[in-house]
Design an enzyme around this catalytic site. Structure first.
Site, PDB file in Angstrom:
ATOM      1  N   TRP A 169      54.267 -12.107   9.947  1.00 16.07           N
ATOM      2  CA  TRP A 169      54.934 -13.423   9.870  1.00 16.07           C
ATOM      3  C   TRP A 169      55.529 -13.845  11.214  1.00 16.07           C
ATOM      4  O   TRP A 169      56.663 -14.308  11.255  1.00 16.07           O
ATOM      5  CB  TRP A 169      56.081 -13.408   8.834  1.00 16.07           C
ATOM      6  CG  TRP A 169      55.669 -13.258   7.435  1.00 16.07           C
ATOM      7  CD1 TRP A 169      55.987 -12.246   6.584  1.00 16.07           C
ATOM      8  CD2 TRP A 169      54.849 -14.164   6.678  1.00 16.07           C
ATOM      9  NE1 TRP A 169      55.416 -12.449   5.352  1.00 16.07           N
ATOM     10  CE2 TRP A 169      54.708 -13.625   5.397  1.00 16.07           C
ATOM     11  CE3 TRP A 169      54.205 -15.370   6.974  1.00 16.07           C
ATOM     12  CZ2 TRP A 169      53.966 -14.250   4.403  1.00 16.07           C
ATOM     13  CZ3 TRP A 169      53.464 -15.987   5.988  1.00 16.07           C
ATOM     14  CH2 TRP A 169      53.363 -15.426   4.727  1.00 16.07           C
ATOM     15  N   CYS A 246      70.009 -12.312  18.884  1.00 16.73           N
ATOM     16  CA  CYS A 246      69.087 -13.433  19.116  1.00 16.73           C
ATOM     17  C   CYS A 246      69.063 -14.339  17.890  1.00 16.73           C
ATOM     18  O   CYS A 246      68.998 -15.568  18.002  1.00 16.73           O
ATOM     19  CB  CYS A 246      67.656 -12.949  19.337  1.00 16.73           C
ATOM     20  SG  CYS A 246      67.488 -11.622  20.513  1.00 16.73           S
ATOM     21  N   ARG A 251      69.579 -19.177  14.493  1.00 18.64           N
ATOM     22  CA  ARG A 251      70.091 -19.724  13.227  1.00 18.64           C
ATOM     23  C   ARG A 251      71.027 -20.890  13.472  1.00 18.64           C
ATOM     24  O   ARG A 251      71.077 -21.840  12.700  1.00 18.64           O
ATOM     25  CB  ARG A 251      70.848 -18.622  12.463  1.00 18.64           C
ATOM     26  CG  ARG A 251      69.932 -17.582  11.883  1.00 18.64           C
ATOM     27  CD  ARG A 251      70.724 -16.363  11.425  1.00 18.64           C
ATOM     28  NE  ARG A 251      69.827 -15.349  10.889  1.00 18.64           N
ATOM     29  CZ  ARG A 251      70.192 -14.103  10.650  1.00 18.64           C
ATOM     30  NH1 ARG A 251      71.433 -13.712  10.893  1.00 18.64           N
ATOM     31  NH2 ARG A 251      69.331 -13.237  10.156  1.00 18.64           N
ATOM     32  N   GLN A 287      71.331 -47.905 -10.387  1.00 17.51           N
ATOM     33  CA  GLN A 287      72.429 -46.964 -10.092  1.00 17.51           C
ATOM     34  C   GLN A 287      71.930 -45.542  -9.810  1.00 17.51           C
ATOM     35  O   GLN A 287      72.478 -44.847  -8.959  1.00 17.51           O
ATOM     36  CB  GLN A 287      73.424 -46.943 -11.252  1.00 17.51           C
ATOM     37  CG  GLN A 287      74.249 -48.208 -11.332  1.00 17.51           C
ATOM     38  CD  GLN A 287      75.233 -48.188 -12.474  1.00 17.51           C
ATOM     39  OE1 GLN A 287      75.181 -47.331 -13.346  1.00 17.51           O
ATOM     40  NE2 GLN A 287      76.142 -49.143 -12.484  1.00 17.51           N
ATOM     41  N   GLY A 347      58.467 -41.896  -5.725  1.00 19.00           N
ATOM     42  CA  GLY A 347      57.514 -41.859  -6.833  1.00 19.00           C
ATOM     43  C   GLY A 347      56.227 -41.152  -6.420  1.00 19.00           C
ATOM     44  O   GLY A 347      56.259 -40.189  -5.655  1.00 19.00           O
ATOM     45  N   GLU A 371      64.523 -16.196   9.207  1.00 21.91           N
ATOM     46  CA  GLU A 371      65.812 -15.989   9.907  1.00 21.91           C
ATOM     47  C   GLU A 371      66.922 -15.667   8.913  1.00 21.91           C
ATOM     48  O   GLU A 371      68.051 -16.133   9.040  1.00 21.91           O
ATOM     49  CB  GLU A 371      66.177 -17.231  10.719  1.00 21.91           C
ATOM     50  CG  GLU A 371      65.036 -17.681  11.583  1.00 21.91           C
ATOM     51  CD  GLU A 371      65.347 -17.600  13.043  1.00 21.91           C
ATOM     52  OE1 GLU A 371      66.447 -17.156  13.389  1.00 21.91           O
ATOM     53  OE2 GLU A 371      64.458 -17.976  13.823  1.00 21.91           O
ATOM     54  N   THR A 373      67.113 -14.864   4.516  1.00 22.79           N
ATOM     55  CA  THR A 373      66.868 -15.725   3.347  1.00 22.79           C
ATOM     56  C   THR A 373      68.181 -16.359   2.879  1.00 22.79           C
ATOM     57  O   THR A 373      69.281 -15.903   3.211  1.00 22.79           O
ATOM     58  CB  THR A 373      66.258 -14.934   2.170  1.00 22.79           C
ATOM     59  OG1 THR A 373      67.269 -14.052   1.654  1.00 22.79           O
ATOM     60  CG2 THR A 373      65.038 -14.121   2.588  1.00 22.79           C
ATOM     61  N   PHE A 391      74.401  -6.316  -0.137  1.00 21.80           N
ATOM     62  CA  PHE A 391      72.944  -6.279   0.100  1.00 21.80           C
ATOM     63  C   PHE A 391      72.456  -4.865   0.405  1.00 21.80           C
ATOM     64  O   PHE A 391      71.255  -4.655   0.597  1.00 21.80           O
ATOM     65  CB  PHE A 391      72.551  -7.244   1.247  1.00 21.80           C
ATOM     66  CG  PHE A 391      73.432  -7.188   2.454  1.00 21.80           C
ATOM     67  CD1 PHE A 391      74.482  -8.076   2.588  1.00 21.80           C
ATOM     68  CD2 PHE A 391      73.223  -6.227   3.444  1.00 21.80           C
ATOM     69  CE1 PHE A 391      75.314  -8.030   3.696  1.00 21.80           C
ATOM     70  CE2 PHE A 391      74.050  -6.180   4.544  1.00 21.80           C
ATOM     71  CZ  PHE A 391      75.106  -7.082   4.682  1.00 21.80           C
TER      72      PHE A 391
HETATM   73  C1  LIG Z   1      56.493 -19.235   8.394  1.00 23.23           C
HETATM   74  C2  LIG Z   1      57.300 -18.018   8.739  1.00 23.23           C
HETATM   75  C3  LIG Z   1      57.572 -17.730  10.075  1.00 23.23           C
HETATM   76  C4  LIG Z   1      58.284 -16.576  10.425  1.00 23.23           C
HETATM   77  N1  LIG Z   1      58.484 -16.278  11.748  1.00 23.23           N
HETATM   78  C5  LIG Z   1      59.023 -15.063  12.091  1.00 23.23           C
HETATM   79  C6  LIG Z   1      59.104 -14.653  13.464  1.00 23.23           C
HETATM   80  O1  LIG Z   1      58.761 -15.420  14.388  1.00 23.23           O
HETATM   81  N2  LIG Z   1      59.543 -13.403  13.750  1.00 23.23           N
HETATM   82  C7  LIG Z   1      59.938 -12.532  12.775  1.00 23.23           C
HETATM   83  O2  LIG Z   1      60.327 -11.404  13.098  1.00 23.23           O
HETATM   84  N3  LIG Z   1      59.901 -12.891  11.456  1.00 23.23           N
HETATM   85  C8  LIG Z   1      59.444 -14.129  11.093  1.00 23.23           C
HETATM   86  N4  LIG Z   1      59.366 -14.505   9.763  1.00 23.23           N
HETATM   87  C9  LIG Z   1      59.750 -13.538   8.733  1.00 23.23           C
HETATM   88  C10 LIG Z   1      61.010 -13.908   7.966  1.00 23.23           C
HETATM   89  O3  LIG Z   1      62.144 -13.732   8.766  1.00 23.23           O
HETATM   90  C11 LIG Z   1      61.034 -13.074   6.667  1.00 23.23           C
HETATM   91  O4  LIG Z   1      60.041 -13.635   5.818  1.00 23.23           O
HETATM   92  C12 LIG Z   1      62.384 -13.050   6.000  1.00 23.23           C
HETATM   93  O5  LIG Z   1      63.310 -12.310   6.755  1.00 23.23           O
HETATM   94  C13 LIG Z   1      62.320 -12.451   4.589  1.00 23.23           C
HETATM   95  O6  LIG Z   1      61.606 -11.255   4.590  1.00 23.23           O
HETATM   96  P1  LIG Z   1      60.432 -11.033   3.511  1.00 23.23           P
HETATM   97  O7  LIG Z   1      59.524 -12.223   3.546  1.00 23.23           O
HETATM   98  O8  LIG Z   1      59.853  -9.697   3.760  1.00 23.23           O
HETATM   99  O9  LIG Z   1      61.149 -11.082   2.109  1.00 23.23           O
HETATM  100  P2  LIG Z   1      61.934  -9.873   1.396  1.00 23.23           P
HETATM  101  O10 LIG Z   1      62.912  -9.250   2.320  1.00 23.23           O
HETATM  102  O11 LIG Z   1      60.944  -8.991   0.733  1.00 23.23           O
HETATM  103  O12 LIG Z   1      62.746 -10.680   0.291  1.00 23.23           O
HETATM  104  C14 LIG Z   1      62.130 -11.174  -0.916  1.00 23.23           C
HETATM  105  C15 LIG Z   1      63.241 -11.719  -1.823  1.00 23.23           C
HETATM  106  O13 LIG Z   1      64.148 -10.648  -2.131  1.00 23.23           O
HETATM  107  C16 LIG Z   1      65.470 -11.022  -1.792  1.00 23.23           C
HETATM  108  N5  LIG Z   1      66.202  -9.851  -1.345  1.00 23.23           N
HETATM  109  C17 LIG Z   1      65.818  -8.915  -0.412  1.00 23.23           C
HETATM  110  N6  LIG Z   1      66.776  -7.995  -0.256  1.00 23.23           N
HETATM  111  C18 LIG Z   1      67.802  -8.368  -1.064  1.00 23.23           C
HETATM  112  C19 LIG Z   1      69.109  -7.854  -1.316  1.00 23.23           C
HETATM  113  N7  LIG Z   1      69.561  -6.750  -0.694  1.00 23.23           N
HETATM  114  N8  LIG Z   1      69.888  -8.472  -2.225  1.00 23.23           N
HETATM  115  C20 LIG Z   1      69.446  -9.597  -2.844  1.00 23.23           C
HETATM  116  N9  LIG Z   1      68.242 -10.150  -2.642  1.00 23.23           N
HETATM  117  C21 LIG Z   1      67.435  -9.537  -1.756  1.00 23.23           C
HETATM  118  C22 LIG Z   1      65.331 -12.058  -0.686  1.00 23.23           C
HETATM  119  O14 LIG Z   1      66.474 -12.893  -0.602  1.00 23.23           O
HETATM  120  C23 LIG Z   1      64.080 -12.802  -1.132  1.00 23.23           C
HETATM  121  O15 LIG Z   1      64.436 -13.782  -2.081  1.00 23.23           O
HETATM  122  C24 LIG Z   1      58.729 -15.708   9.401  1.00 23.23           C
HETATM  123  C25 LIG Z   1      58.485 -16.027   8.060  1.00 23.23           C
HETATM  124  C26 LIG Z   1      57.792 -17.166   7.729  1.00 23.23           C
HETATM  125  C27 LIG Z   1      57.524 -17.472   6.272  1.00 23.23           C
END
Ligand SMILES: Cc1cc2nc3c(=O)[nH]c(=O)nc-3n(C[C@H](O)[C@H](O)[C@H](O)COP(=O)(O)OP(=O)(O)OC[C@H]3O[C@@H](n4cnc5c(N)ncnc54)[C@H](O)[C@@H]3O)c2cc1C
Length: 392
Positions: A169, A246, A251, A287, A347, A371, A373, A391
């Site tokens: 990603w 960073c 963010r 409204q 719409g 950056e 979730t 977390f």
């Molecule tokens: C288009 C795009 C561009 C990106 N660009 C970059 C980039 O340039 N560099 C980079 O390093 N990364 C990048 N990312 C990665 C991004 O930062 C991650 O997708 C993000 O940190 C979430 O990680 P994950 O997708 O593995 O989800 P996961 O960590 O698997 O999370 C899945 C779900 O579980 C929840 N969850 C996880 N742990 C917990 C917890 N302890 N308690 C409660 N809920 C939890 C999360 O909130 C989420 O809803 C990018 C992602 C996208 C989609």
């Protein structure tokens, strides 16, 4: 018919809090976005094409590394200026803003903050001008919200490091010349390295079929016994606080950027509500439409004040990670909510590429996840309130 953004709402005279320089920067960026992004973005997004030509143009207009000192090619500007630049670019498109955020906050910032003087002089001017595009490799296939678990690793081979692993990603990766990569050393400490395209064993496969940030290019970083020269290690980064530092900067930029997307949706909805007639009245006379518009403007105004105050704290070096989390979470959620409401006001037309709404909405689905979730940022605030990190 191409959609052209109108002026920004400023319900609480926030302009009075800005300097003449801030307003000039905003006008310059707004003109740039209207000229270089808005006329083409719908087509780029529909075709899922990253316009590589935008990189040089971003460099010329000063969108890369605005807060980096001018002696390294940066803008030498304050954090409010940086926020304004991100807002205006994201008014055009979140994917375009992602390109600029990554380059400035996630590639130039770590090289400036953690790099040696030689590294600063070698990489920063080329990144600032857009001659080179960079990316930031933290996330891995099995470690997203929990980057501390990363498997990517370096071994000290005497005259070089041997880098192995994979990142997932990664914005900008398929087109990057350099990657700032986070990897564990033999002691398990997280270190930052500058990896250059052309190093043997380093590849950047593209991720296809995204429904979000379609004009931004996203990919993997794969390291198969890559020999990284010792001088490419960032000497002043040690531990997870390196990459997290960073992310604070990026963010912060997102907290402003999301306002840009929200403004674009709001402006389009307001205009449409005054033009579209149903039951012999413009729909803006009902409204329920007014409620949607009034709530949008209220939320945009609150987000503007939050971002502005955070910017002043950033300028004073007093903004905390927790404050940045709150602003990123609130403002992206606000923008996504406004995009959904604006979609309703348009719409059926709201689902088409005639209007920017659906594109912003789909883009923001990534912005609310990357950056950190939405839920993780909430838990950061929760931990700050209670002293208990939920977390972990
Ligand atoms: C288009 C795009 C561009 C990106 N660009 C970059 C980039 O340039 N560099 C980079 O390093 N990364 C990048 N990312 C990665 C991004 O930062 C991650 O997708 C993000 O940190 C979430 O990680 P994950 O997708 O593995 O989800 P996961 O960590 O698997 O999370 C899945 C779900 O579980 C929840 N969850 C996880 N742990 C917990 C917890 N302890 N308690 C409660 N809920 C939890 C999360 O909130 C989420 O809803 C990018 C992602 C996208 C989609």
């Amino acid at each position: 018919m191409a959609y052209e953004p109108a002026g920004a709402p400023d319900y609480f005279d926030i302009d009075e809090l800005l300097t003449e320089e801030h307003k000039l920067i905003r006008q310059t960026m707004r003109d740039f976005v209207k000229r270089e992004i808005s006329p083409y973005i719908e087509q780029w997004a529909q075709e899922a094409r990253f316009p590589t030509e935008i990189v040089k143009k971003f460099g010329e207009v000063g969108a890369f590394g605005p807060t980096i000192p001018a002696e390294y090619g940066g803008g030498g500007l304050d954090y409010i200026s940086y926020g304004i630049i991100m807002q205006e670019i994201e008014r055009g498109d979140s994917g375009m803003r992602s390109t600029a955020s990554v380059q400035g906050s996630l590639v130039m910032y770590p090289i400036y903050k953690y790099g040696s003087e030689e590294q600063r002089r070698k990489y920063l001017p080329k990144l600032a001008s857009g001659e080179w595009l960079g990316c930031f490799g933290l996330t891995e296939p099995d470690f997203g919200s929990n980057p501390g678990g990363m498997m990517t690793n370096i071994k000290d081979m005497g005259d070089h490091y041997l880098l192995n692993g994979a990142k997932m990603w990664i914005s900008n990766s398929p087109e990057c010349q350099v990657a700032v990569v986070w990897a564990k050393n033999e002691e398990g400490r997280i270190k930052g390295l500058i990896v250059e395209r052309g190093m043997e064993g380093f590849t950047t496969p593209e991720i296809h079929n995204k429904w979000s940030l379609r004009a931004s290019t996203t990919g993997e970083l794969v390291f198969d016994n890559v020999k990284v020269p010792k001088e490419n290690l960032l000497p002043n980064a040690d531990g997870l606080k390196g990459p997290l530092g960073c992310l604070d900067s990026a963010r912060y930029g997102i907290s402003w950027g999301a306002i840009g997307a929200a403004i674009d949706c709001y402006e389009s909805a307001r205009k449409y509500s005054l033009e579209r007639v149903q039951f012999d009245k413009p729909i803006g006379a009902f409204q329920l439409t007014q409620k949607k518009l009034a709530e949008m403007l209220t939320e945009i105004t609150k987000a503007q004040l939050l971002a502005w105050r955070l910017g002043t704290l950033m300028n004073e070096g007093k903004a905390s990670t927790q404050q940045i989390s709150m602003a990123k979470r609130n403002n992206v959620d606000m923008a996504l909510h406004i995009a959904r409401e604006a979609r309703q006001i348009h719409g059926g037309m709201g689902i088409t590429g005639e209007y920017p709404i659906m594109r912003h909405m789909m883009n923001l689905e990534s912005v609310i996840t990357y950056e950190g979730t939405h839920d993780i940022h909430l838990l950061i605030t929760g931990a700050d309130i209670t002293g208990i990190p939920a977390f972990k």
